[in-house]
Design a protein around this motif. Sequence first.
Motif, mmCIF file in Angstrom:
data_model
loop_
_atom_site.group_PDB
_atom_site.id
_atom_site.type_symbol
_atom_site.label_atom_id
_atom_site.label_comp_id
_atom_site.label_asym_id
_atom_site.label_seq_id
_atom_site.Cartn_x
_atom_site.Cartn_y
_atom_site.Cartn_z
ATOM 1 N N ILE A 13 0.839 -1.204 0.000
ATOM 2 C CA ILE A 13 0.000 0.000 0.000
ATOM 3 C C ILE A 13 0.873 1.252 0.000
ATOM 4 N N ASP A 32 10.826 3.477 5.414
ATOM 5 C CA ASP A 32 10.764 2.008 5.417
ATOM 6 C C ASP A 32 12.158 1.476 5.710
ATOM 7 N N MET A 35 11.780 -3.940 7.127
ATOM 8 C CA MET A 35 11.561 -4.903 8.204
ATOM 9 C C MET A 35 10.755 -6.112 7.743
ATOM 10 N N ARG A 36 10.090 -5.978 6.596
ATOM 11 C CA ARG A 36 9.364 -7.144 6.057
ATOM 12 C C ARG A 36 10.335 -8.314 5.837
ATOM 13 N N ASP A 66 13.248 3.488 11.360
ATOM 14 C CA ASP A 66 12.379 2.553 12.076
ATOM 15 C C ASP A 66 11.326 3.371 12.823
ATOM 16 N N LYS A 182 -2.925 -4.479 16.552
ATOM 17 C CA LYS A 182 -3.555 -3.549 15.603
ATOM 18 C C LYS A 182 -4.775 -2.876 16.244
ATOM 19 N N GLY A 206 -9.811 -5.347 4.511
ATOM 20 C CA GLY A 206 -10.043 -6.760 4.202
ATOM 21 C C GLY A 206 -8.730 -7.287 3.626
ATOM 22 N N LEU A 208 -5.961 -6.696 1.187
ATOM 23 C CA LEU A 208 -5.430 -5.654 0.304
ATOM 24 C C LEU A 208 -4.422 -6.343 -0.608
HETATM 25 N N1 LIG Z 1 -2.191 -6.612 2.835
HETATM 26 C C1 LIG Z 1 -3.287 -6.904 3.481
HETATM 27 O O1 LIG Z 1 -3.988 -7.859 3.117
HETATM 28 C C2 LIG Z 1 -3.733 -6.084 4.658
HETATM 29 C C3 LIG Z 1 -4.998 -6.328 5.198
HETATM 30 C C4 LIG Z 1 -5.450 -5.539 6.255
HETATM 31 C C5 LIG Z 1 -4.641 -4.546 6.760
HETATM 32 N N2 LIG Z 1 -3.408 -4.320 6.219
HETATM 33 C C6 LIG Z 1 -2.573 -3.264 6.810
HETATM 34 O O2 LIG Z 1 -2.221 -2.340 5.809
HETATM 35 C C7 LIG Z 1 -0.893 -1.852 6.046
HETATM 36 C C8 LIG Z 1 -0.061 -2.042 4.808
HETATM 37 O O3 LIG Z 1 -0.025 -3.427 4.486
HETATM 38 P P1 LIG Z 1 0.884 -3.973 3.307
HETATM 39 O O4 LIG Z 1 0.213 -5.180 2.783
HETATM 40 O O5 LIG Z 1 1.258 -2.866 2.402
HETATM 41 O O6 LIG Z 1 2.152 -4.450 4.148
HETATM 42 P P2 LIG Z 1 3.646 -4.657 3.622
HETATM 43 O O7 LIG Z 1 4.273 -5.628 4.559
HETATM 44 O O8 LIG Z 1 3.667 -4.925 2.160
HETATM 45 O O9 LIG Z 1 4.288 -3.206 3.879
HETATM 46 C C9 LIG Z 1 4.646 -2.757 5.149
HETATM 47 C C10 LIG Z 1 6.024 -2.123 5.048
HETATM 48 O O10 LIG Z 1 6.361 -1.599 6.346
HETATM 49 C C11 LIG Z 1 7.740 -1.768 6.549
HETATM 50 N N3 LIG Z 1 7.984 -1.784 7.992
HETATM 51 C C12 LIG Z 1 7.629 -2.730 8.868
HETATM 52 N N4 LIG Z 1 8.030 -2.409 10.099
HETATM 53 C C13 LIG Z 1 8.651 -1.207 10.000
HETATM 54 C C14 LIG Z 1 9.276 -0.352 10.938
HETATM 55 N N5 LIG Z 1 9.371 -0.705 12.240
HETATM 56 N N6 LIG Z 1 9.786 0.827 10.530
HETATM 57 C C15 LIG Z 1 9.709 1.169 9.200
HETATM 58 N N7 LIG Z 1 9.153 0.383 8.248
HETATM 59 C C16 LIG Z 1 8.617 -0.788 8.651
HETATM 60 C C17 LIG Z 1 8.048 -3.120 5.882
HETATM 61 O O11 LIG Z 1 9.412 -3.235 5.535
HETATM 62 C C18 LIG Z 1 7.128 -3.099 4.662
HETATM 63 O O12 LIG Z 1 7.782 -2.643 3.503
HETATM 64 C C19 LIG Z 1 -0.398 -2.579 7.289
HETATM 65 O O13 LIG Z 1 -0.658 -1.778 8.419
HETATM 66 C C20 LIG Z 1 -1.267 -3.811 7.346
HETATM 67 O O14 LIG Z 1 -1.425 -4.315 8.671
HETATM 68 C C21 LIG Z 1 -2.934 -5.065 5.184
#
Ligand SMILES: NC(=O)c1ccc[n+]([C@@H]2O[C@H](COP(=O)([O-])OP(=O)(O)OC[C@H]3O[C@@H](n4cnc5c(N)ncnc54)[C@H](O)[C@@H]3O)[C@@H](O)[C@H]2O)c1
Length: 355
Positions: A13, A32, A35-36, A66, A182, A206, A208
């Motif tokens: 996202i 970023d 951390m993934r 971070d 969360k 939901g 994403l």
């Molecule tokens: N993808 C889904 O299905 C989904 C569903 C519901 C909610 N969400 C929420 O939406 C948001 C985005 O999801 P996404 O799918 O893009 O996740 P993603 O894992 O693809 O992206 C999250 C990014 O945050 C970075 N990150 C993690 N911890 C960090 C830290 N301490 N400091 C700096 N960067 C950090 C990671 O390296 C990663 O690139 C999240 O909050 C997630 O919980 C996602």
Amino acid sequence: MKTILVTGSSGLIGSEAVEHFDRQGHCVIGVDNNMRQVFFGAQGDTTWNLNRLKNSTKHFQHANLDIRDRAALDELFKANRFDLIVHCAAQPSHDKARDIPILDFEVNALGTLNLLEATRQHCRDAVFILMSTNKVYGDSPNEIPLHELETRYDYARPQDSAGVNESCRIDQTLHSLFGASKAAADLVAQEYGRYFGMNTCIFRGGCLTGPSHSGVELHGFLSYLVRVALNDGTYSVFGYKAKQVRDNIHSHDVVRAIEEFAANPRPGEVYNLGGGRGNSISMLEAIARIADLTGKKLNWRYVDEARKGDHICYISDLRKFQSHYPEWKITRDLDTIFREIIAAQRAEHSFGSAR
Ligand SMILES: NC(=O)c1ccc[n+]([C@@H]2O[C@H](COP(=O)([O-])OP(=O)(O)OC[C@H]3O[C@@H](n4cnc5c(N)ncnc54)[C@H](O)[C@@H]3O)[C@@H](O)[C@H]2O)c1
């Protein structure tokens, strides 16, 4: 021109938000720290996506920070006056949180509080978007009566047909530790809206999805499903006869929702945001559709035990958001989403792994 902070900017996202707002000529700063990769190993590495953003954007700046580091955030907020904060950084996996409960809570709950407080101290009029999750409802959506169809579960009562709305209870239910961290973030972001009157928005997502997901087994279900199919791997389905239902929304439509809210904020609001009924699909149906679209039959195995705190049938009721923001709609249907993910992963194969 606005100054926009996107946390988790190399993720699904976050990267979509960076590209979208950069295209419009805004100054976008991304935070970023990859951390993934720490959470999920090499397959979760988002460096490829950061490199892609560096090539595709005009003004984007990246900070390898971070969100747990309050002092570093304070410096960042002192140096930039943000108009919009799109907070996407997270430990995003429900199952992973069990192995790293403290890290999960520090990133999801404390990291969010750090950002909210930095916003209050330095730019309290900014719009603050928190990407929350439907896991804040824990197991309570599983209390909705269901009926079993040939390839999926569905809601049994006509009044539930539009899906789960924001009045669903969030406490006294099993969440997984991820759902709990969360939920803490979700509540604190609501409070900064209600108590401090700040322009916070909470989107309870939901599924994403989109081509920029670094899909792994524990997070990013459609992206990972396509990856397994194209690589002739084996996918594991956990419980519910593979008839569990998820609603899927393309990252572009998520960012459009963020944009709509930012243009006309309503402090402390909570919205469910997924693909809705039109973009809902069960595991059995997704497996069949991917086989049709890729021409490859997916190998999968069934594990007769559902994941703890997993939803049986979850469809986001989008009516609240649509009534507040009537310009917004779902623009990518499921087949478009599948085709984009498949094309992106095929391109990755033929050019050698960019990841
Ligand atoms: N993808 C889904 O299905 C989904 C569903 C519901 C909610 N969400 C929420 O939406 C948001 C985005 O999801 P996404 O799918 O893009 O996740 P993603 O894992 O693809 O992206 C999250 C990014 O945050 C970075 N990150 C993690 N911890 C960090 C830290 N301490 N400091 C700096 N960067 C950090 C990671 O390296 C990663 O690139 C999240 O909050 C997630 O919980 C996602």
